[in-house]
Motif scaffolding. Structure first.
Motif, PDB file in Angstrom:
ATOM      1  N   ARG A 156       0.862  -1.163   0.000  1.00  0.00           N
ATOM      2  CA  ARG A 156       0.000   0.000   0.000  1.00  0.00           C
ATOM      3  C   ARG A 156       0.914   1.232   0.000  1.00  0.00           C
ATOM      4  NH1 ARG A 156      -3.234  -0.713   5.346  1.00  0.00           N
ATOM      5  NH2 ARG A 156      -4.497   0.976   4.505  1.00  0.00           N
ATOM      6  N   PRO A 157       0.409   2.439  -0.253  1.00  0.00           N
ATOM      7  CA  PRO A 157       1.276   3.621  -0.234  1.00  0.00           C
ATOM      8  C   PRO A 157       2.077   3.723   1.060  1.00  0.00           C
ATOM      9  CG  PRO A 157      -0.847   4.194  -1.159  1.00  0.00           C
ATOM     10  CD  PRO A 157      -0.971   2.772  -0.661  1.00  0.00           C
TER      11      PRO A 157
ATOM     12  N   SER B  68       2.994   6.452   2.326  1.00  0.00           N
ATOM     13  CA  SER B  68       2.527   7.628   3.054  1.00  0.00           C
ATOM     14  C   SER B  68       1.369   7.294   3.986  1.00  0.00           C
ATOM     15  CB  SER B  68       2.103   8.721   2.077  1.00  0.00           C
ATOM     16  OG  SER B  68       1.130   8.227   1.167  1.00  0.00           O
ATOM     17  N   ASP B  69       0.828   6.065   3.891  1.00  0.00           N
ATOM     18  CA  ASP B  69      -0.204   5.631   4.832  1.00  0.00           C
ATOM     19  C   ASP B  69       0.400   5.449   6.214  1.00  0.00           C
ATOM     20  OD1 ASP B  69      -2.044   5.665   2.835  1.00  0.00           O
ATOM     21  OD2 ASP B  69      -2.446   3.518   2.808  1.00  0.00           O
TER      22      ASP B  69
ATOM     23  N   ASN C 266       2.727   2.353   7.266  1.00  0.00           N
ATOM     24  CA  ASN C 266       4.067   2.319   6.699  1.00  0.00           C
ATOM     25  C   ASN C 266       4.918   3.495   7.167  1.00  0.00           C
ATOM     26  OD1 ASN C 266       3.843  -0.107   5.317  1.00  0.00           O
ATOM     27  ND2 ASN C 266       3.002   0.839   3.487  1.00  0.00           N
TER      28      ASN C 266
ATOM     29  N   LYS D 292      11.598   0.719  -3.087  1.00  0.00           N
ATOM     30  CA  LYS D 292      10.907   1.282  -4.258  1.00  0.00           C
ATOM     31  C   LYS D 292      11.406   0.618  -5.537  1.00  0.00           C
ATOM     32  CE  LYS D 292       9.869   5.532  -6.741  1.00  0.00           C
ATOM     33  NZ  LYS D 292      10.076   6.988  -6.870  1.00  0.00           N
TER      34      LYS D 292
ATOM     35  N   LYS E  50       3.029   0.171  -8.818  1.00  0.00           N
ATOM     36  CA  LYS E  50       2.889   1.389  -8.023  1.00  0.00           C
ATOM     37  C   LYS E  50       2.100   1.104  -6.749  1.00  0.00           C
ATOM     38  CE  LYS E  50       1.048   6.109  -8.224  1.00  0.00           C
ATOM     39  NZ  LYS E  50       0.381   7.124  -9.078  1.00  0.00           N
ATOM     40  N   PRO E  51       2.541   1.671  -5.604  1.00  0.00           N
ATOM     41  CA  PRO E  51       1.805   1.465  -4.350  1.00  0.00           C
ATOM     42  C   PRO E  51       0.366   1.974  -4.450  1.00  0.00           C
ATOM     43  CG  PRO E  51       3.966   2.403  -3.913  1.00  0.00           C
ATOM     44  CD  PRO E  51       3.754   2.473  -5.404  1.00  0.00           C
ATOM     45  N   GLU E  52      -0.584   1.134  -4.040  1.00  0.00           N
ATOM     46  CA  GLU E  52      -1.988   1.522  -4.061  1.00  0.00           C
ATOM     47  C   GLU E  52      -2.787   0.514  -3.244  1.00  0.00           C
ATOM     48  OE1 GLU E  52      -3.379   1.363  -8.068  1.00  0.00           O
ATOM     49  OE2 GLU E  52      -2.846  -0.739  -8.355  1.00  0.00           O
TER      50      GLU E  52
ATOM     51  N   GLU F 105       8.569  11.139   1.176  1.00  0.00           N
ATOM     52  CA  GLU F 105       8.254  12.093   0.117  1.00  0.00           C
ATOM     53  C   GLU F 105       9.490  12.457  -0.695  1.00  0.00           C
ATOM     54  OE1 GLU F 105       6.494  15.149   2.463  1.00  0.00           O
ATOM     55  OE2 GLU F 105       4.476  14.251   2.433  1.00  0.00           O
TER      56      GLU F 105
ATOM     57  N   ASP G 278       5.738   6.875  -3.444  1.00  0.00           N
ATOM     58  CA  ASP G 278       4.418   6.532  -3.998  1.00  0.00           C
ATOM     59  C   ASP G 278       4.210   7.064  -5.408  1.00  0.00           C
ATOM     60  OD1 ASP G 278       3.893   5.321  -1.576  1.00  0.00           O
ATOM     61  OD2 ASP G 278       2.909   7.080  -0.730  1.00  0.00           O
TER      62      ASP G 278
END
Length: 332
Positions: free
Chosen positions: A152-153, A155-156, A159, A183, A189-191, A326, A331
């Motif tokens: 998953r992303p 940025s969640d 994680n 990465k 792609k993370p989702e 970031e 992501d």
């Protein structure tokens, strides 16, 4: 007085003289808490009202100020618990009964307390990943996993907390390299959610993913998702100089708390052996109390050693961890 109240709760003795309401703002769906709140009401006569506040909890509490009807906040992830404390919408709870929560699973200033834990683990394909092939979080950046990882992303919250724990162990430079390594190993792609990553393993899109332990239980009880769950096994990776990363569901008392005495009774109940069993079994999580055994299903996932980095430290490192995520455009 606290001991008397707790003893009454555990003895399921009604306390009509103290009967009133307790109001909870919760990031978790009310039905997940209902077995707990029903047991508390039966023991005390105190009604529990739960409002599901998925987004904007801090802003809502700040806007309500001293007029807020909320007594308690119940949420998941140390980041969210740290956020409500930092926003100044909670108050410390100095109470002997709450000390059953291990020091590393509660706020150093007693603003929040862990109620259950969950490990951030690896779901590995039974067909394509050999036993012992995954051992550490550091190993996830190894080029041998190129094109084999789903997540998953980053940025969640879950994680971000894992990255903050990595930061606590290794510092900024190594954490950034680790993020870049993972990465580079992504299959796509993370989702999506943790469960969606297991579906991707089942579909052959990747071989391993990061996830929380309790999702295994959730998938096994869902007829559509059971086949996904049965295609993977749980692996408990560790940090090279530590244990397996864990996070919490937790509780905090609001600064306003109009029903403070009753709210404190509910907090005491939540860390009692009775409530710990209900909470852990209902949500497939690990109890924070050493006195309470895990459910049979959770036991079947195996034993592990929790990491020794305090969650309060992870909470403090969260902004730095998110900045690194970031910076590498994880992501993107």
């Amino acid at each position: 007085m606290r001991s008397i109240i707790l003893a009454s709760l555990l003895g399921a003795t009604a306390l009509p003289a103290l009967a009133q309401d307790v109001n909870i703002y919760s990031h978790r769906q009310p039905e997940l808490l209902k077995p707990l709140t029903d047991a508390f009401t039966e023991a005390t006569g105190i009604t529990v009202n739960t409002a599901f506040v998925d987004k904007g909890m801090v802003e809502r509490l700040q806007a309500e100020g001293d007029r807020s009807p909320a007594d308690l906040i119940m949420t998941v992830d140390v980041a969210r618990l740290g956020e409500v404390k930092d926003a100044g919408v909670t108050q410390p709870v100095e109470d002997e009964a709450m000390q059953v929560v291990p020091e590393e699973l509660r706020d150093a200033d007693n603003h929040w307390f862990g109620l259950t834990t969950r490990a951030r683990i690896v779901y590995a394909s039974k067909e394509r990943v050999a036993d012992g092939e995954v051992t550490t979080y550091e190993d996830l950046a190894d080029p041998k996993w190129q094109g084999r990882i789903c997540t998953r992303p980053f940025s969640d919250d879950y994680n971000v907390a894992l990255t903050a724990a990595y930061l606590a162990h290794h510092g900024e430079e190594e954490t950034k390299e680790w993020l870049q390594g993972i990465k580079s190993n992504l299959a796509k792609k993370p989702e999506g959610s943790d469960r969606a990553q297991v579906k991707s393993i089942w579909a052959g899109e990747c071989d391993i993913s990061l996830g929380n332990t309790y999702y295994m239980g959730k998938m096994l009880e869902d007829p559509e998702q059971k086949e996904w769950a049965e295609s993977v096994r749980i692996v408990f990776p560790t940090f090279e100089d530590g244990g397996t990363h864990v996070n919490v569901s937790g509780v905090a008392m609001t600064k306003a708390a109009p029903n403070k005495e009753a709210a404190l009774q509910l907090m005491e109940f939540l860390v009692s052996d009775e409530a710990q069993r209900i909470y852990a079994e209902t949500n497939y999580e690990f109890p924070v109390s050493d006195h309470v055994e895990r459910s049979e299903l959770v036991k079947s996932w195996g034993e592990f050693t929790p990491d020794n980095v305090a969650l309060s430290e992870i909470s403090e490192l969260r902004p730095q961890a998110l900045t690194l995520i970031e910076e590498v455009n994880f992501d993107g």
